[in-house]
Design a protein around this motif. Structure first.
Motif, short mmCIF file in Angstrom:
data_model
loop_
_atom_site.label_atom_id
_atom_site.label_comp_id
_atom_site.label_asym_id
_atom_site.label_seq_id
_atom_site.Cartn_x
_atom_site.Cartn_y
_atom_site.Cartn_z
N SER A 132 0.82 -1.21 0.00
CA SER A 132 0.00 0.00 0.00
C SER A 132 0.85 1.26 0.00
O SER A 132 0.53 2.23 -0.69
N TRP A 133 1.95 1.27 0.79
CA TRP A 133 2.84 2.44 0.75
C TRP A 133 3.35 2.66 -0.67
O TRP A 133 3.39 3.79 -1.17
N GLY A 134 3.72 1.58 -1.33
CA GLY A 134 4.22 1.70 -2.70
C GLY A 134 3.16 2.19 -3.66
O GLY A 134 3.42 3.04 -4.52
N LEU A 135 1.93 1.66 -3.53
CA LEU A 135 0.84 2.04 -4.43
C LEU A 135 0.53 3.53 -4.32
O LEU A 135 0.42 4.23 -5.34
N PHE A 136 0.39 4.03 -3.11
CA PHE A 136 -0.02 5.42 -2.95
C PHE A 136 1.15 6.39 -3.16
O PHE A 136 0.93 7.52 -3.62
N SER A 137 2.37 5.97 -2.88
CA SER A 137 3.53 6.79 -3.25
C SER A 137 3.61 6.94 -4.76
O SER A 137 3.90 8.01 -5.28
N SER A 138 3.35 5.84 -5.47
CA SER A 138 3.36 5.86 -6.93
C SER A 138 2.28 6.79 -7.47
O SER A 138 2.50 7.55 -8.42
N LEU A 139 1.08 6.74 -6.86
CA LEU A 139 0.00 7.62 -7.28
C LEU A 139 0.39 9.08 -7.10
O LEU A 139 0.17 9.91 -7.99
N ALA A 140 1.00 9.41 -5.96
CA ALA A 140 1.43 10.79 -5.72
C ALA A 140 2.45 11.22 -6.77
O ALA A 140 2.37 12.34 -7.31
N ARG A 141 3.39 10.35 -7.08
CA ARG A 141 4.41 10.68 -8.07
C ARG A 141 3.80 10.92 -9.44
O ARG A 141 4.11 11.89 -10.12
N ARG A 142 2.90 10.02 -9.86
CA ARG A 142 2.33 10.10 -11.20
C ARG A 142 1.47 11.34 -11.38
O ARG A 142 1.39 11.89 -12.47
N ARG A 143 0.80 11.75 -10.31
CA ARG A 143 -0.14 12.87 -10.42
C ARG A 143 0.42 14.18 -9.87
O ARG A 143 -0.31 15.14 -9.69
N GLY A 144 1.72 14.20 -9.59
CA GLY A 144 2.33 15.43 -9.12
C GLY A 144 1.80 15.87 -7.76
O GLY A 144 1.75 17.06 -7.47
N GLY A 145 1.41 14.91 -6.93
CA GLY A 145 0.84 15.24 -5.63
C GLY A 145 1.87 15.27 -4.53
O GLY A 145 2.95 14.70 -4.65
N GLN A 146 1.51 15.93 -3.44
CA GLN A 146 2.35 15.97 -2.25
C GLN A 146 1.78 15.00 -1.23
O GLN A 146 0.61 15.12 -0.83
#
Length: 200
Positions: A132-146
């Motif tokens: 889960s940490w990997g999934l949501f870190s990846s989402l933040a990276r892909r969408r330019g999120g903090q």
């Protein structure tokens, strides 16, 4: 069967459709979550209500060749913050793990009309849930999120010592966020920063 026919069958069998859930999916969602440790099991009735009442902000992944439900996300808009999507559970069947189903579920959900005003995503994760940490870190990276996090439901204060501390993870999206954007983000794949608060 010719080699070309075998390749065609394989191509068809891997096709997955991402769609809103239906009431009839409730039992399949329940069984999928049961098979995905360490996810907490809810009652079948709970999953049925999610499919029925929260279908706009939940999403199912269905394998085309056999109609099997192989992925699921339950989520809802926070009652007092309708621009914030809370993701309750992400479940991916073992047969399709490694195919990016979790990422595609999140992307398809965020592209829904019901989520068009979403500016932030929240979820809770225990420190040892590396997937889960990997999934949501990846989402933040892909969408330019903090991405930020803090202990939220604590082991002793809220779970009577029977469940690990759940960390509230918040991803705030850039205004022009899309799956292709990069940006400022925090990688928490090993969740080392989260571990120190688990006994609190």
């Amino acid at each position: 069967m010719a080699t070309t026919d075998i390749k065609l069958v394989r191509k068809r069998s891997s096709e997955i459709v991402y769609r809103p859930p239906r009431k009839e999916d409730g039992a399949d969602v329940w069984r999928l979550i049961q098979s995905c440790e360490p996810l907490d099991e809810n009652s079948l009735y709970c999953n049925l209500l999610q499919c029925d009442h929260f279908g706009d902000t939940c999403i199912a992944a269905e394998r085309s060749c056999d109609g099997a439900l192989v992925g699921w996300i339950s989520a809802y808009l926070l009652p007092d913050e309708d621009n914030t999507l809370f993701v309750w559970q992400v479940a991916v069947d073992q047969s399709v793990q490694g195919m990016g189903v979790g990422k595609k579920l999140l992307a398809a959900l965020l592209d829904r009309e019901a989520c068009e005003n979403v500016q932030a995503l929240k979820t809770t994760i225990t420190s040892d849930n590396k997937a889960s940490w990997g999934l949501f870190s990846s989402l933040a990276r892909r969408r330019g999120g903090q991405l930020s996090h803090e202990p939220y439901f604590r082991k002793d204060a809220h779970f009577d010592g029977k469940h690990a501390t759940e960390h509230m993870v918040t991803i705030r999206f850039a205004e022009d966020a899309s799956d292709e954007l990069g940006g400022n983000w925090i990688s928490l794949r090993n969740a080392d920063e989260a571990r120190s608060d688990d006994a609190a």
